[in-house]
Design a protein around this motif. Structure first.
Motif, mmCIF file in Angstrom:
data_model
loop_
_atom_site.group_PDB
_atom_site.id
_atom_site.type_symbol
_atom_site.label_atom_id
_atom_site.label_comp_id
_atom_site.label_asym_id
_atom_site.label_seq_id
_atom_site.Cartn_x
_atom_site.Cartn_y
_atom_site.Cartn_z
ATOM 1 N N ARG A 103 6.873 1.524 9.547
ATOM 2 C CA ARG A 103 6.778 0.114 9.919
ATOM 3 C C ARG A 103 6.155 -0.001 11.298
ATOM 4 O O ARG A 103 6.528 0.722 12.220
ATOM 5 N N HIS A 104 5.199 -0.920 11.443
ATOM 6 C CA HIS A 104 4.682 -1.330 12.742
ATOM 7 C C HIS A 104 4.916 -2.831 12.872
ATOM 8 O O HIS A 104 4.675 -3.587 11.923
ATOM 9 N N SER A 105 5.368 -3.246 14.036
ATOM 10 C CA SER A 105 5.617 -4.663 14.278
ATOM 11 C C SER A 105 4.536 -5.218 15.196
ATOM 12 O O SER A 105 4.232 -4.621 16.240
ATOM 13 N N PHE A 106 3.979 -6.357 14.792
ATOM 14 C CA PHE A 106 2.930 -7.027 15.562
ATOM 15 C C PHE A 106 3.346 -8.488 15.709
ATOM 16 O O PHE A 106 3.361 -9.239 14.725
ATOM 17 N N GLY A 107 3.703 -8.893 16.931
ATOM 18 C CA GLY A 107 4.137 -10.269 17.121
ATOM 19 C C GLY A 107 5.347 -10.577 16.253
ATOM 20 O O GLY A 107 6.368 -9.881 16.312
ATOM 21 N N ASP A 108 5.221 -11.594 15.408
ATOM 22 C CA ASP A 108 6.327 -12.014 14.542
ATOM 23 C C ASP A 108 6.303 -11.346 13.171
ATOM 24 O O ASP A 108 7.113 -11.693 12.302
ATOM 25 N N THR A 109 5.380 -10.413 12.938
ATOM 26 C CA THR A 109 5.176 -9.843 11.611
ATOM 27 C C THR A 109 5.421 -8.340 11.606
ATOM 28 O O THR A 109 5.028 -7.634 12.532
ATOM 29 N N ASP A 110 6.063 -7.875 10.531
ATOM 30 C CA ASP A 110 6.213 -6.436 10.296
ATOM 31 C C ASP A 110 5.186 -5.999 9.249
ATOM 32 O O ASP A 110 5.037 -6.640 8.213
ATOM 33 N N VAL A 111 4.506 -4.896 9.521
ATOM 34 C CA VAL A 111 3.606 -4.284 8.548
ATOM 35 C C VAL A 111 4.265 -3.000 8.058
ATOM 36 O O VAL A 111 4.498 -2.080 8.849
ATOM 37 N N LEU A 112 4.589 -2.957 6.759
ATOM 38 C CA LEU A 112 5.161 -1.769 6.143
ATOM 39 C C LEU A 112 4.054 -1.034 5.399
ATOM 40 O O LEU A 112 3.309 -1.653 4.636
ATOM 41 N N TYR A 113 3.931 0.267 5.620
ATOM 42 C CA TYR A 113 2.935 1.038 4.877
ATOM 43 C C TYR A 113 3.656 2.076 4.020
ATOM 44 O O TYR A 113 4.605 2.724 4.450
ATOM 45 N N LEU A 114 3.211 2.191 2.774
ATOM 46 C CA LEU A 114 3.879 3.010 1.776
ATOM 47 C C LEU A 114 3.144 4.326 1.554
ATOM 48 O O LEU A 114 1.939 4.420 1.768
ATOM 49 N N ASP A 115 3.882 5.308 1.093
ATOM 50 C CA ASP A 115 3.327 6.590 0.679
ATOM 51 C C ASP A 115 3.456 6.657 -0.840
ATOM 52 O O ASP A 115 4.531 6.897 -1.378
ATOM 53 N N THR A 116 2.347 6.431 -1.541
ATOM 54 C CA THR A 116 2.383 6.400 -3.006
ATOM 55 C C THR A 116 1.864 7.685 -3.644
ATOM 56 O O THR A 116 1.754 7.764 -4.870
ATOM 57 N N LEU A 117 1.546 8.693 -2.840
ATOM 58 C CA LEU A 117 0.999 9.942 -3.370
ATOM 59 C C LEU A 117 2.037 10.675 -4.218
ATOM 60 O O LEU A 117 3.175 10.892 -3.786
ATOM 61 N N ASP A 118 1.649 11.077 -5.424
ATOM 62 C CA ASP A 118 2.481 11.886 -6.309
ATOM 63 C C ASP A 118 1.691 13.131 -6.690
ATOM 64 O O ASP A 118 0.878 13.107 -7.615
ATOM 65 N N GLU A 119 1.899 14.215 -5.966
ATOM 66 C CA GLU A 119 1.140 15.439 -6.213
ATOM 67 C C GLU A 119 1.542 16.124 -7.517
ATOM 68 O O GLU A 119 0.860 17.046 -7.969
ATOM 69 N N GLN A 120 2.640 15.702 -8.134
ATOM 70 C CA GLN A 120 3.068 16.266 -9.406
ATOM 71 C C GLN A 120 2.624 15.423 -10.604
ATOM 72 O O GLN A 120 2.970 15.735 -11.752
ATOM 73 N N ALA A 121 1.853 14.372 -10.376
ATOM 74 C CA ALA A 121 1.424 13.511 -11.475
ATOM 75 C C ALA A 121 0.603 14.306 -12.485
ATOM 76 O O ALA A 121 -0.302 15.046 -12.111
ATOM 77 N N GLU A 122 0.908 14.143 -13.774
ATOM 78 C CA GLU A 122 0.184 14.875 -14.809
ATOM 79 C C GLU A 122 -1.288 14.492 -14.842
ATOM 80 O O GLU A 122 -2.146 15.324 -15.151
ATOM 81 N N ASP A 123 -1.585 13.245 -14.535
ATOM 82 C CA ASP A 123 -2.976 12.793 -14.571
ATOM 83 C C ASP A 123 -3.697 13.003 -13.240
ATOM 84 O O ASP A 123 -4.858 12.663 -13.105
ATOM 85 N N ARG A 124 -2.997 13.518 -12.240
ATOM 86 C CA ARG A 124 -3.519 13.855 -10.908
ATOM 87 C C ARG A 124 -3.754 12.654 -10.012
ATOM 88 O O ARG A 124 -3.724 12.789 -8.799
ATOM 89 N N HIS A 125 -4.006 11.479 -10.555
ATOM 90 C CA HIS A 125 -4.465 10.392 -9.694
ATOM 91 C C HIS A 125 -3.583 9.143 -9.700
ATOM 92 O O HIS A 125 -3.813 8.239 -8.896
ATOM 93 N N SER A 126 -2.606 9.044 -10.573
ATOM 94 C CA SER A 126 -1.690 7.911 -10.486
ATOM 95 C C SER A 126 -0.706 8.152 -9.344
ATOM 96 O O SER A 126 -0.593 9.267 -8.814
ATOM 97 N N GLY A 127 0.009 7.117 -8.946
ATOM 98 C CA GLY A 127 0.971 7.232 -7.856
ATOM 99 C C GLY A 127 2.366 6.865 -8.314
ATOM 100 O O GLY A 127 2.576 6.363 -9.423
ATOM 101 N N ARG A 128 3.322 7.090 -7.446
ATOM 102 C CA ARG A 128 4.713 6.772 -7.768
ATOM 103 C C ARG A 128 5.517 6.716 -6.485
ATOM 104 O O ARG A 128 5.280 7.512 -5.563
ATOM 105 N N LEU A 129 6.453 5.795 -6.427
ATOM 106 C CA LEU A 129 7.459 5.803 -5.378
ATOM 107 C C LEU A 129 8.723 6.418 -5.962
ATOM 108 O O LEU A 129 9.328 5.849 -6.878
#
Length: 269
Positions: A103-129
């Motif tokens: 999370r980074h906070s800028f003024g009155d707003t929070d920006v949340l950044y996600l990690d969606t990388l799934d290195e075990q995905a069978e298709d190699r390129h889909s993501g998962r949380l």
């Protein structure tokens, strides 16, 4: 004035001499950085939203690090399906270990950044949380009442490109439901598609941005996820506002066009 945030996704750095559909990803990325520094020097932060490299190799991350060395913005690096955690950590040991979320906070707003990388995905390129990342997001959404912008590499909603919709965030509907249910999120922004698309889920805007390098051709329906076209590269400019944030997109390397006023139109006002 609203705080300005820069967004670049799908950099796809390759080794020198290796191109993607005839394009040099590092050169295209550098032109976007140069353009942003010239035209948006007042930006508070730069988020690189995943697919930093094309093959997730140490040599490619070293080139990325060289590109970032002289740019003027504080930068946060996210991971996408083309990235690899071990190689990234070797070149960027200064980044905190573990999932690339925060999370980074800028003024009155929070920006949340996600990690969606799934290195075990069978298709190699889909993501998962995974459950740990879902719990982190849930706790962040419940922790305070400030407006939130969420950045994700993978898309949560349908894009209309069948090849890309076969490799989305696999639990994207669950994540989008959690985000909407919080009542805090103003906008979700992702890359991955290499195309400007806007959608919504339960009142939350979901926007997708282009790549500095190659783009997804505007061919809806059937087609491979690797379809690409050499349209101009670009990046997003996000203007934060607690009531109505704005997301602009900048295309780089368009033909030079002079800026002029339409005086005849003014005379009719």
């Amino acid at each position: 004035m609203a705080e300005k945030i820069l967004l670049m996704s799908d950099i796809h750095i390759t080794e020198p001499g290796t191109q993607i559909i005839g394009l040099d990803p590092a050169a295209r990325f550098w032109r976007c950085l140069t353009h942003a520094a010239e035209h948006h020097a007042d930006a508070a932060h730069l988020f690189l939203m995943g697919d930093l490299t094309h093959h997730g190799q140490v040599a490619q991350y070293k080139i990325l690090k060289q590109c970032l060395a002289d740019q003027p913005f504080p930068a946060t690096l996210m991971l996408g399906n083309h990235d690899r955690r071990r190689a990234f950590a070797e070149v960027f040991p200064e980044c905190e270990p573990g999932f690339r979320q925060g999370r980074h906070s800028f003024g009155d707003t929070d920006v949340l950044y996600l990690d969606t990388l799934d290195e075990q995905a069978e298709d190699r390129h889909s993501g998962r949380l995974c459950p740990d990342r879902l719990n982190w997001l849930k706790s962040e959404l419940e922790a305070r009442q400030r407006p939130v912008i969420i950045l994700s590499h993978h898309h949560m909603l349908r894009s209309g490109f069948d090849g890309m919709d076969a490799i989305p965030l696999r639990n994207g509907t669950e994540v989008a439901e959690m985000i909407a249910g919080s009542g805090r999120c103003q906008m979700v922004i992702n890359g991955h598609i290499h195309r400007i698309i806007v959608s919504s889920y339960r009142g939350v805007t979901h926007a997708m941005i282009k790549s500095p390098c190659h783009q997804m051709p505007m061919v809806l329906g059937a087609g491979a996820s690797s379809l690409s076209v050499a349209e101009p590269g670009g990046y997003g400019v996000l203007l934060l506002d607690p009531v109505a944030p704005l997301l602009h997109h900048v295309d780089v390397d368009l033909p030079e066009c002079p800026v002029a006023c339409d005086t005849e139109s003014e005379s009719r006002i």
